[in-house]
Design a protein around this motif. Sequence first.
Motif, PDB file in Angstrom:
ATOM      1  N   TRP A 242      29.379  36.025  53.326  1.00 36.24           N
ATOM      2  CA  TRP A 242      29.485  37.281  54.053  1.00 36.24           C
ATOM      3  C   TRP A 242      30.941  37.656  54.327  1.00 36.24           C
ATOM      4  CZ3 TRP A 242      25.296  39.976  53.892  1.00 36.24           C
ATOM      5  CH2 TRP A 242      24.053  39.338  53.866  1.00 36.24           C
ATOM      6  N   SER A 243      31.826  36.691  54.218  1.00 33.99           N
ATOM      7  CA  SER A 243      33.244  36.956  54.485  1.00 33.99           C
ATOM      8  C   SER A 243      33.992  37.452  53.256  1.00 33.99           C
ATOM      9  CB  SER A 243      33.924  35.672  54.982  1.00 33.99           C
ATOM     10  OG  SER A 243      33.319  35.214  56.169  1.00 33.99           O
ATOM     11  N   LEU A 244      33.282  37.595  52.138  1.00 34.99           N
ATOM     12  CA  LEU A 244      33.958  37.919  50.885  1.00 34.99           C
ATOM     13  C   LEU A 244      33.425  39.221  50.300  1.00 34.99           C
ATOM     14  CD1 LEU A 244      33.632  34.409  49.160  1.00 34.99           C
ATOM     15  CD2 LEU A 244      35.182  35.105  50.972  1.00 34.99           C
ATOM     16  N   THR A 245      34.321  40.015  49.735  1.00 32.89           N
ATOM     17  CA  THR A 245      33.932  41.223  49.010  1.00 32.89           C
ATOM     18  C   THR A 245      34.608  41.201  47.641  1.00 32.89           C
ATOM     19  OG1 THR A 245      33.717  42.528  51.040  1.00 32.89           O
ATOM     20  CG2 THR A 245      33.977  43.750  48.983  1.00 32.89           C
ATOM     21  N   PHE A 246      33.798  41.318  46.613  1.00 29.61           N
ATOM     22  CA  PHE A 246      34.322  41.369  45.241  1.00 29.61           C
ATOM     23  C   PHE A 246      34.215  42.815  44.756  1.00 29.61           C
ATOM     24  CE2 PHE A 246      32.675  37.115  45.934  1.00 29.61           C
ATOM     25  CZ  PHE A 246      33.707  36.315  45.467  1.00 29.61           C
ATOM     26  N   LEU A 247      35.363  43.413  44.453  1.00 27.88           N
ATOM     27  CA  LEU A 247      35.335  44.816  44.028  1.00 27.88           C
ATOM     28  C   LEU A 247      35.159  44.971  42.520  1.00 27.88           C
ATOM     29  CD1 LEU A 247      38.006  46.491  46.344  1.00 27.88           C
ATOM     30  CD2 LEU A 247      35.523  46.276  46.653  1.00 27.88           C
ATOM     31  N   GLY A 248      35.470  43.927  41.746  1.00 30.49           N
ATOM     32  CA  GLY A 248      35.181  43.956  40.308  1.00 30.49           C
ATOM     33  C   GLY A 248      36.000  44.942  39.502  1.00 30.49           C
ATOM     34  N   PHE A 249      37.225  45.239  39.961  1.00 33.64           N
ATOM     35  CA  PHE A 249      38.092  46.115  39.176  1.00 33.64           C
ATOM     36  C   PHE A 249      38.735  45.319  38.023  1.00 33.64           C
ATOM     37  CE2 PHE A 249      38.561  50.516  40.692  1.00 33.64           C
ATOM     38  CZ  PHE A 249      37.535  50.488  41.621  1.00 33.64           C
ATOM     39  N   PRO A 250      39.357  46.009  37.066  1.00 27.15           N
ATOM     40  CA  PRO A 250      39.737  45.328  35.818  1.00 27.15           C
ATOM     41  C   PRO A 250      40.999  44.469  35.929  1.00 27.15           C
ATOM     42  CG  PRO A 250      40.342  47.642  35.718  1.00 27.15           C
ATOM     43  CD  PRO A 250      39.567  47.457  36.993  1.00 27.15           C
ATOM     44  N   ASN A 251      40.848  43.208  35.639  1.00 29.88           N
ATOM     45  CA  ASN A 251      41.957  42.264  35.591  1.00 29.88           C
ATOM     46  C   ASN A 251      42.975  42.727  34.526  1.00 29.88           C
ATOM     47  OD1 ASN A 251      42.012  38.615  34.960  1.00 29.88           O
ATOM     48  ND2 ASN A 251      43.583  39.986  35.725  1.00 29.88           N
ATOM     49  N   GLY A 252      44.223  42.790  34.917  1.00 26.41           N
ATOM     50  CA  GLY A 252      45.267  43.210  33.983  1.00 26.41           C
ATOM     51  C   GLY A 252      45.354  44.716  33.824  1.00 26.41           C
ATOM     52  N   GLY A 253      44.541  45.458  34.577  1.00 24.47           N
ATOM     53  CA  GLY A 253      44.528  46.912  34.395  1.00 24.47           C
ATOM     54  C   GLY A 253      44.819  47.713  35.651  1.00 24.47           C
ATOM     55  N   LEU A 254      45.035  47.046  36.777  1.00 24.39           N
ATOM     56  CA  LEU A 254      45.181  47.801  38.034  1.00 24.39           C
ATOM     57  C   LEU A 254      46.366  48.766  37.986  1.00 24.39           C
ATOM     58  CD1 LEU A 254      44.418  45.103  40.787  1.00 24.39           C
ATOM     59  CD2 LEU A 254      42.851  46.630  39.562  1.00 24.39           C
ATOM     60  N   HIS A 255      47.455  48.334  37.333  1.00 28.32           N
ATOM     61  CA  HIS A 255      48.634  49.216  37.307  1.00 28.32           C
ATOM     62  C   HIS A 255      48.372  50.480  36.495  1.00 28.32           C
ATOM     63  CE1 HIS A 255      48.833  47.020  33.612  1.00 28.32           C
ATOM     64  NE2 HIS A 255      49.949  47.580  33.211  1.00 28.32           N
TER      65      HIS A 255
END
Length: 333
Positions: free
Chosen positions: A130-143
């Motif tokens: 319950w203390s964790l949230t995974f947003l699942g955005f793209p690794n290596g692509g945030l920029h």
Amino acid sequence: MIATLAAAAVAGVSWLYLRPGLRPAGEVASPVAAASNSATVTVSSDTRLLIIAPHPDDEILGAGGLIQKVRSADGSVHVVYLTDGEGYTQGVKAERRHGKILTPADYRAYGREREDEARQAMRELGYTAWSLTFLGFPNGGLHRLMTTYWSDHQKAYRSTYTRLTRPKASEAFIPATEYRGENLTQELAEIIGAFKPTLLVTPRPEDQHVDHCAAWFFVVDALGDVERVHPKFRTDLMTYIIHYNAWPFDHPGNVFPFPDDLDSGVSGWLNVLLTPKQRALKSAALHRYKTQMDVTPWFLDGFARNNEVFSRPAPFRIALPVAQSICDEFIEH
Ligand SMILES: [Zn+2]
């Protein structure tokens, strides 16, 4: 070398931002020893700690001791993972071992493994899912989401690893979220506005992994949105560093040095001392990241020391998107 990003060159940057440049290859940092009388971080039962982790393991690497201190004080902790760390090709190859060309399914499965390891690591420190949230955005692509793939004027970004254009349904904090920068800012703003952290710990922009650098800008952008909705909201913003030239490996031993060519911010360096038990538990939590221990055990073990180092940045504002990427180095992990 000091690189100055002129405001005119970066659309939307409201304050001129001076970014310490990267040293030429081969030049070694000259860290200063962390002094035991340095400023530190005080926590209490009122502390609400929100940690922004670009990848599963960053929360423990950067703040595994601080997390324990907040728990000991009966404060609250929440971790937000921006990506699943699914794009670490070297790591995926080590786990798959089938000798074939890696497929999108391999990368997706690797992301799920890292999510599960994050749950195990935080459980090691006494926290539930319950203390964790995974947003699942793209690794290596945030920029890329800070620039080209900002809004629905463009097609959503497609991960070069998983071929996905949106988080898994279970990870979409806001329905219909896709790989667009404005979606990531919106999700972060929702989380910050709901959790109302008293202490927000995030990567700093000089971190040489693009996802870490981008994390800083998204967090600051989201904070601007939160403050517009909740004008009285204030949080203690602190940064941590994971990838910065040879730091901290140019200074082996039990104590993290202060990276003295980085700005220590308005607070000066903040030195959080771990007890032997806290250090041991941090190490145990890091070892829960089996996929990472399989390929870079020296890296994870190198972050289990007697202290952790943070700083409070000077007030900084940014309004995303920006016309060109500010985060241009890339390190996979
Ligand atoms: Zn990371």
